[in-house]
Design a protein around this motif. Structure first.
Motif, mmCIF file in Angstrom:
data_model
loop_
_atom_site.group_PDB
_atom_site.id
_atom_site.type_symbol
_atom_site.label_atom_id
_atom_site.label_comp_id
_atom_site.label_asym_id
_atom_site.label_seq_id
_atom_site.Cartn_x
_atom_site.Cartn_y
_atom_site.Cartn_z
ATOM 1 N N UNK A 4 25.741 42.953 26.804
ATOM 2 C CA UNK A 4 26.077 41.796 27.617
ATOM 3 C C UNK A 4 26.815 40.685 26.876
ATOM 4 N N UNK A 5 26.690 40.596 25.557
ATOM 5 C CA UNK A 5 27.282 39.464 24.852
ATOM 6 C C UNK A 5 28.795 39.415 25.029
ATOM 7 N N UNK A 6 29.465 40.551 24.876
ATOM 8 C CA UNK A 6 30.926 40.562 25.051
ATOM 9 C C UNK A 6 31.292 40.361 26.515
ATOM 10 N N UNK A 7 30.477 40.926 27.435
ATOM 11 C CA UNK A 7 30.743 40.742 28.861
ATOM 12 C C UNK A 7 30.629 39.275 29.261
ATOM 13 N N UNK A 8 29.591 38.595 28.766
ATOM 14 C CA UNK A 8 29.397 37.184 29.100
ATOM 15 C C UNK A 8 30.533 36.333 28.538
ATOM 16 N N UNK A 9 31.029 36.681 27.353
ATOM 17 C CA UNK A 9 32.150 35.946 26.776
ATOM 18 C C UNK A 9 33.397 36.093 27.645
ATOM 19 N N UNK A 10 33.652 37.312 28.101
ATOM 20 C CA UNK A 10 34.813 37.530 28.970
ATOM 21 C C UNK A 10 34.639 36.821 30.303
ATOM 22 N N UNK A 11 33.412 36.791 30.813
ATOM 23 C CA UNK A 11 33.144 36.123 32.083
ATOM 24 C C UNK A 11 33.426 34.631 31.975
ATOM 25 N N UNK A 12 32.997 34.029 30.871
ATOM 26 C CA UNK A 12 33.244 32.604 30.653
ATOM 27 C C UNK A 12 34.740 32.308 30.688
ATOM 28 N N UNK A 13 35.529 33.120 29.985
ATOM 29 C CA UNK A 13 36.969 32.912 29.957
ATOM 30 C C UNK A 13 37.582 33.124 31.343
ATOM 31 N N UNK A 14 37.071 34.109 32.075
ATOM 32 C CA UNK A 14 37.591 34.381 33.414
ATOM 33 C C UNK A 14 37.410 33.175 34.334
ATOM 34 N N UNK A 15 36.253 32.531 34.271
ATOM 35 C CA UNK A 15 35.996 31.387 35.147
ATOM 36 C C UNK A 15 36.860 30.178 34.777
ATOM 37 N N UNK A 16 37.365 30.148 33.542
ATOM 38 C CA UNK A 16 38.211 29.023 33.138
ATOM 39 C C UNK A 16 39.663 29.229 33.527
ATOM 40 N N UNK A 17 40.034 30.436 33.948
ATOM 41 C CA UNK A 17 41.432 30.715 34.311
ATOM 42 C C UNK A 17 41.698 30.237 35.736
ATOM 43 N N UNK A 18 41.755 28.930 35.880
ATOM 44 C CA UNK A 18 41.973 28.280 37.177
ATOM 45 C C UNK A 18 42.975 27.154 36.984
ATOM 46 N N UNK A 19 44.005 27.131 37.777
ATOM 47 C CA UNK A 19 45.031 26.102 37.681
ATOM 48 C C UNK A 19 44.925 25.185 38.898
ATOM 49 N N UNK A 20 44.555 23.923 38.658
ATOM 50 C CA UNK A 20 44.399 22.970 39.766
ATOM 51 C C UNK A 20 45.730 22.518 40.341
ATOM 52 N N UNK A 21 46.838 22.831 39.656
ATOM 53 C CA UNK A 21 48.157 22.456 40.156
ATOM 54 C C UNK A 21 48.560 21.050 39.778
ATOM 55 N N UNK A 22 49.696 20.634 40.252
ATOM 56 C CA UNK A 22 50.215 19.302 39.962
ATOM 57 C C UNK A 22 49.686 18.291 40.965
ATOM 58 N N UNK A 23 49.999 17.035 40.736
ATOM 59 C CA UNK A 23 49.556 15.982 41.659
ATOM 60 C C UNK A 23 50.373 15.959 42.950
ATOM 61 N N UNK A 24 51.560 16.512 42.900
ATOM 62 C CA UNK A 24 52.429 16.527 44.075
ATOM 63 C C UNK A 24 52.321 17.894 44.730
ATOM 64 N N UNK A 25 52.075 17.967 46.056
ATOM 65 C CA UNK A 25 51.962 19.258 46.727
ATOM 66 C C UNK A 25 53.218 20.093 46.543
ATOM 67 N N UNK A 26 53.022 21.414 46.349
ATOM 68 C CA UNK A 26 54.161 22.303 46.198
ATOM 69 C C UNK A 26 54.306 23.161 47.443
#
Length: 401
Positions: free
Chosen positions: A379-401
């Motif tokens: 599980x240690x390597x799986x949990x590390x990959x899971x943590x990185x996966x949840x951080x791969x999120x882009x909130x975008x810019x302040x101006x709608x695209x």
């Protein structure tokens, strides 16, 4: 009672989510007032690990380069067992923006955000005691007798949010786990390099993370009934040293050299994810963000990161709605729709992060022969990959695209 003129937006709380929202609005040319109950910016918790999603938010807010310049880029993880005789595993991060991670001091980040705001935006020593509805407006009552009239009210006032209670949120659930955090300064350098050291086992999870060449942030979470809010700093420090007694001397020295006033202890809290399924994240031109919305355990390092996501997305959703200066019913409907859009974007992301953090914490701190074997081997390597996966999120810019 002193009543002031009508404000467009009042933000309660000058923490990460509150200041991120205010800076995002300021970038869009919209003025807000931020109310902070303390007499200065508060950096409770000392530091936090920033991942891909946090840097995307900081880039949108225009503070990323300043914060980068003051903190080292982490090169990877060293993960080991808290007990002796178990070899540690090392994982290096690829050289990619998707793996950018730094341990950022909260004080540095809060000051960087505050410096972007016009003078007078933050009103210190301003504690909200009551909120009432007045037509399309909200009347915000402060402890000093001041009453603020506002079109939009944003609650970024933490786990015990007054605004959250007005919306109908229950108090967060308290876990059996506590977190002890500290910050240590080494004038001659700490010698740890640029790696995140994490140790777990026997119900303990502990980490040691360099912020820069001289500063190390550390934490320890543990299921404990021995300590409470009245425990002396000396006893807390002794407790931590006992839990990490089998770690290398250079690791233990981080805690040993920590000043007593540079440690803090608190019970871990979280919002039960099912509560967000039917909760009013936004209602009557009022909404919540940050820990007022999604308090979570720190096991995937997303509390501060997701708070910055909230700020960018909320500013973007409010941007077009609030720019119109008319006082018609249509104006308030636009604001209401903007907040509903924000709530829709943040609901499932918040549920996902809260659930993942709780699950990871449960696995990492569970005891027992078979759980230890499963975690150590698979599980240690799986949990590390899971943590990185949840951080791969882009909130975008302040101006709608």
């Amino acid at each position: 009672m002193e009543e002031q003129g009508t404000l467009d937006i009042v933000i309660v709380g000058a923490g990460i989510s509150g200041l991120s929202t205010a800076v995002g609005l300021h970038r869009l040319g919209i003025r807000s007032m931020v109310l902070e109950s303390s007499d200065k910016l508060r950096a409770t918790g000392f530091a936090f690990t920033t991942w891909f999603n946090a840097w995307k938010a900081m880039e949108a807010l225009g503070v990323s380069q300043h914060v980068r310049d003051l903190h080292d880029l982490l090169q990877g993880w060293v993960v080991g067992h808290i007990s002796p005789g178990n070899p540690s595993k090392e994982m290096l991060f690829p050289k990619s923006e998707e793996y950018e991670s730094r341990c950022v001091q909260r004080k540095v980040l809060l000051e960087a955000l505050a410096d972007e705001l016009p003078q007078g935006t933050i009103r210190f020593s301003s504690k909200v005691v009551h909120i009432e509805l007045s037509g399309y407006y909200k009347m915000v009552h402060l402890s000093d007798g001041t009453i603020l009239k506002t079109k939009v009210l944003v609650g970024c006032d933490g786990v015990n949010s007054v605004v959250g209670k007005w919306l109908g949120f229950k108090n967060p659930a308290t876990t059996s786990r506590l977190a002890i955090r500290g910050l240590t300064h080494f004038p001659q350098g700490h010698g740890f390099g640029k790696k995140f050291f994490q140790f777990y086992g026997n119900g303990v999870r502990s980490g040691f993370i360099p912020c820069d060449h001289n500063t190390v942030y550390w934490f320890l979470t543990h299921t404990c009934t021995e300590l409470d809010e009245e425990t002396s700093p000396e006893t807390i420090k002794e407790f931590v040293l006992n839990k990490i007694k089998d770690l290398p001397d250079n690791i233990k020295s981080v805690v040993e050299t920590t000043d007593l006033d540079s440690m803090v202890m608190s019970r871990l809290k979280y919002r039960p994810p099912w509560e967000l399924l039917w909760a009013n994240i936004a209602k009557d031109n009022v909404c919540v963000a940050g820990d007022a919305l999604h308090p979570m355990t720190p096991d995937i390092g997303q509390g501060g990161c997701s708070a910055m996501e909230d700020g960018v997305i909320l500013a973007r959703c409010l941007g077009e709605a609030i720019k119109a200066k008319d006082e018609t019913e249509e104006s308030y409907k636009r604001i209401e729709q903007g907040l509903k859009k924000y709530a829709g974007e943040r609901k499932w992301r918040s549920i996902d992060l809260i659930t993942t953090a709780y699950t990871v914490g449960f696995i990492q701190q569970s005891t027992g022969k078979w759980m230890n074997l499963l975690r150590d081997k698979f599980l240690s390597s799986f949990l590390s990959r899971l943590l990185l996966k949840k951080s791969h999120f882009d909130c975008g810019s302040l101006v709608p695209t």
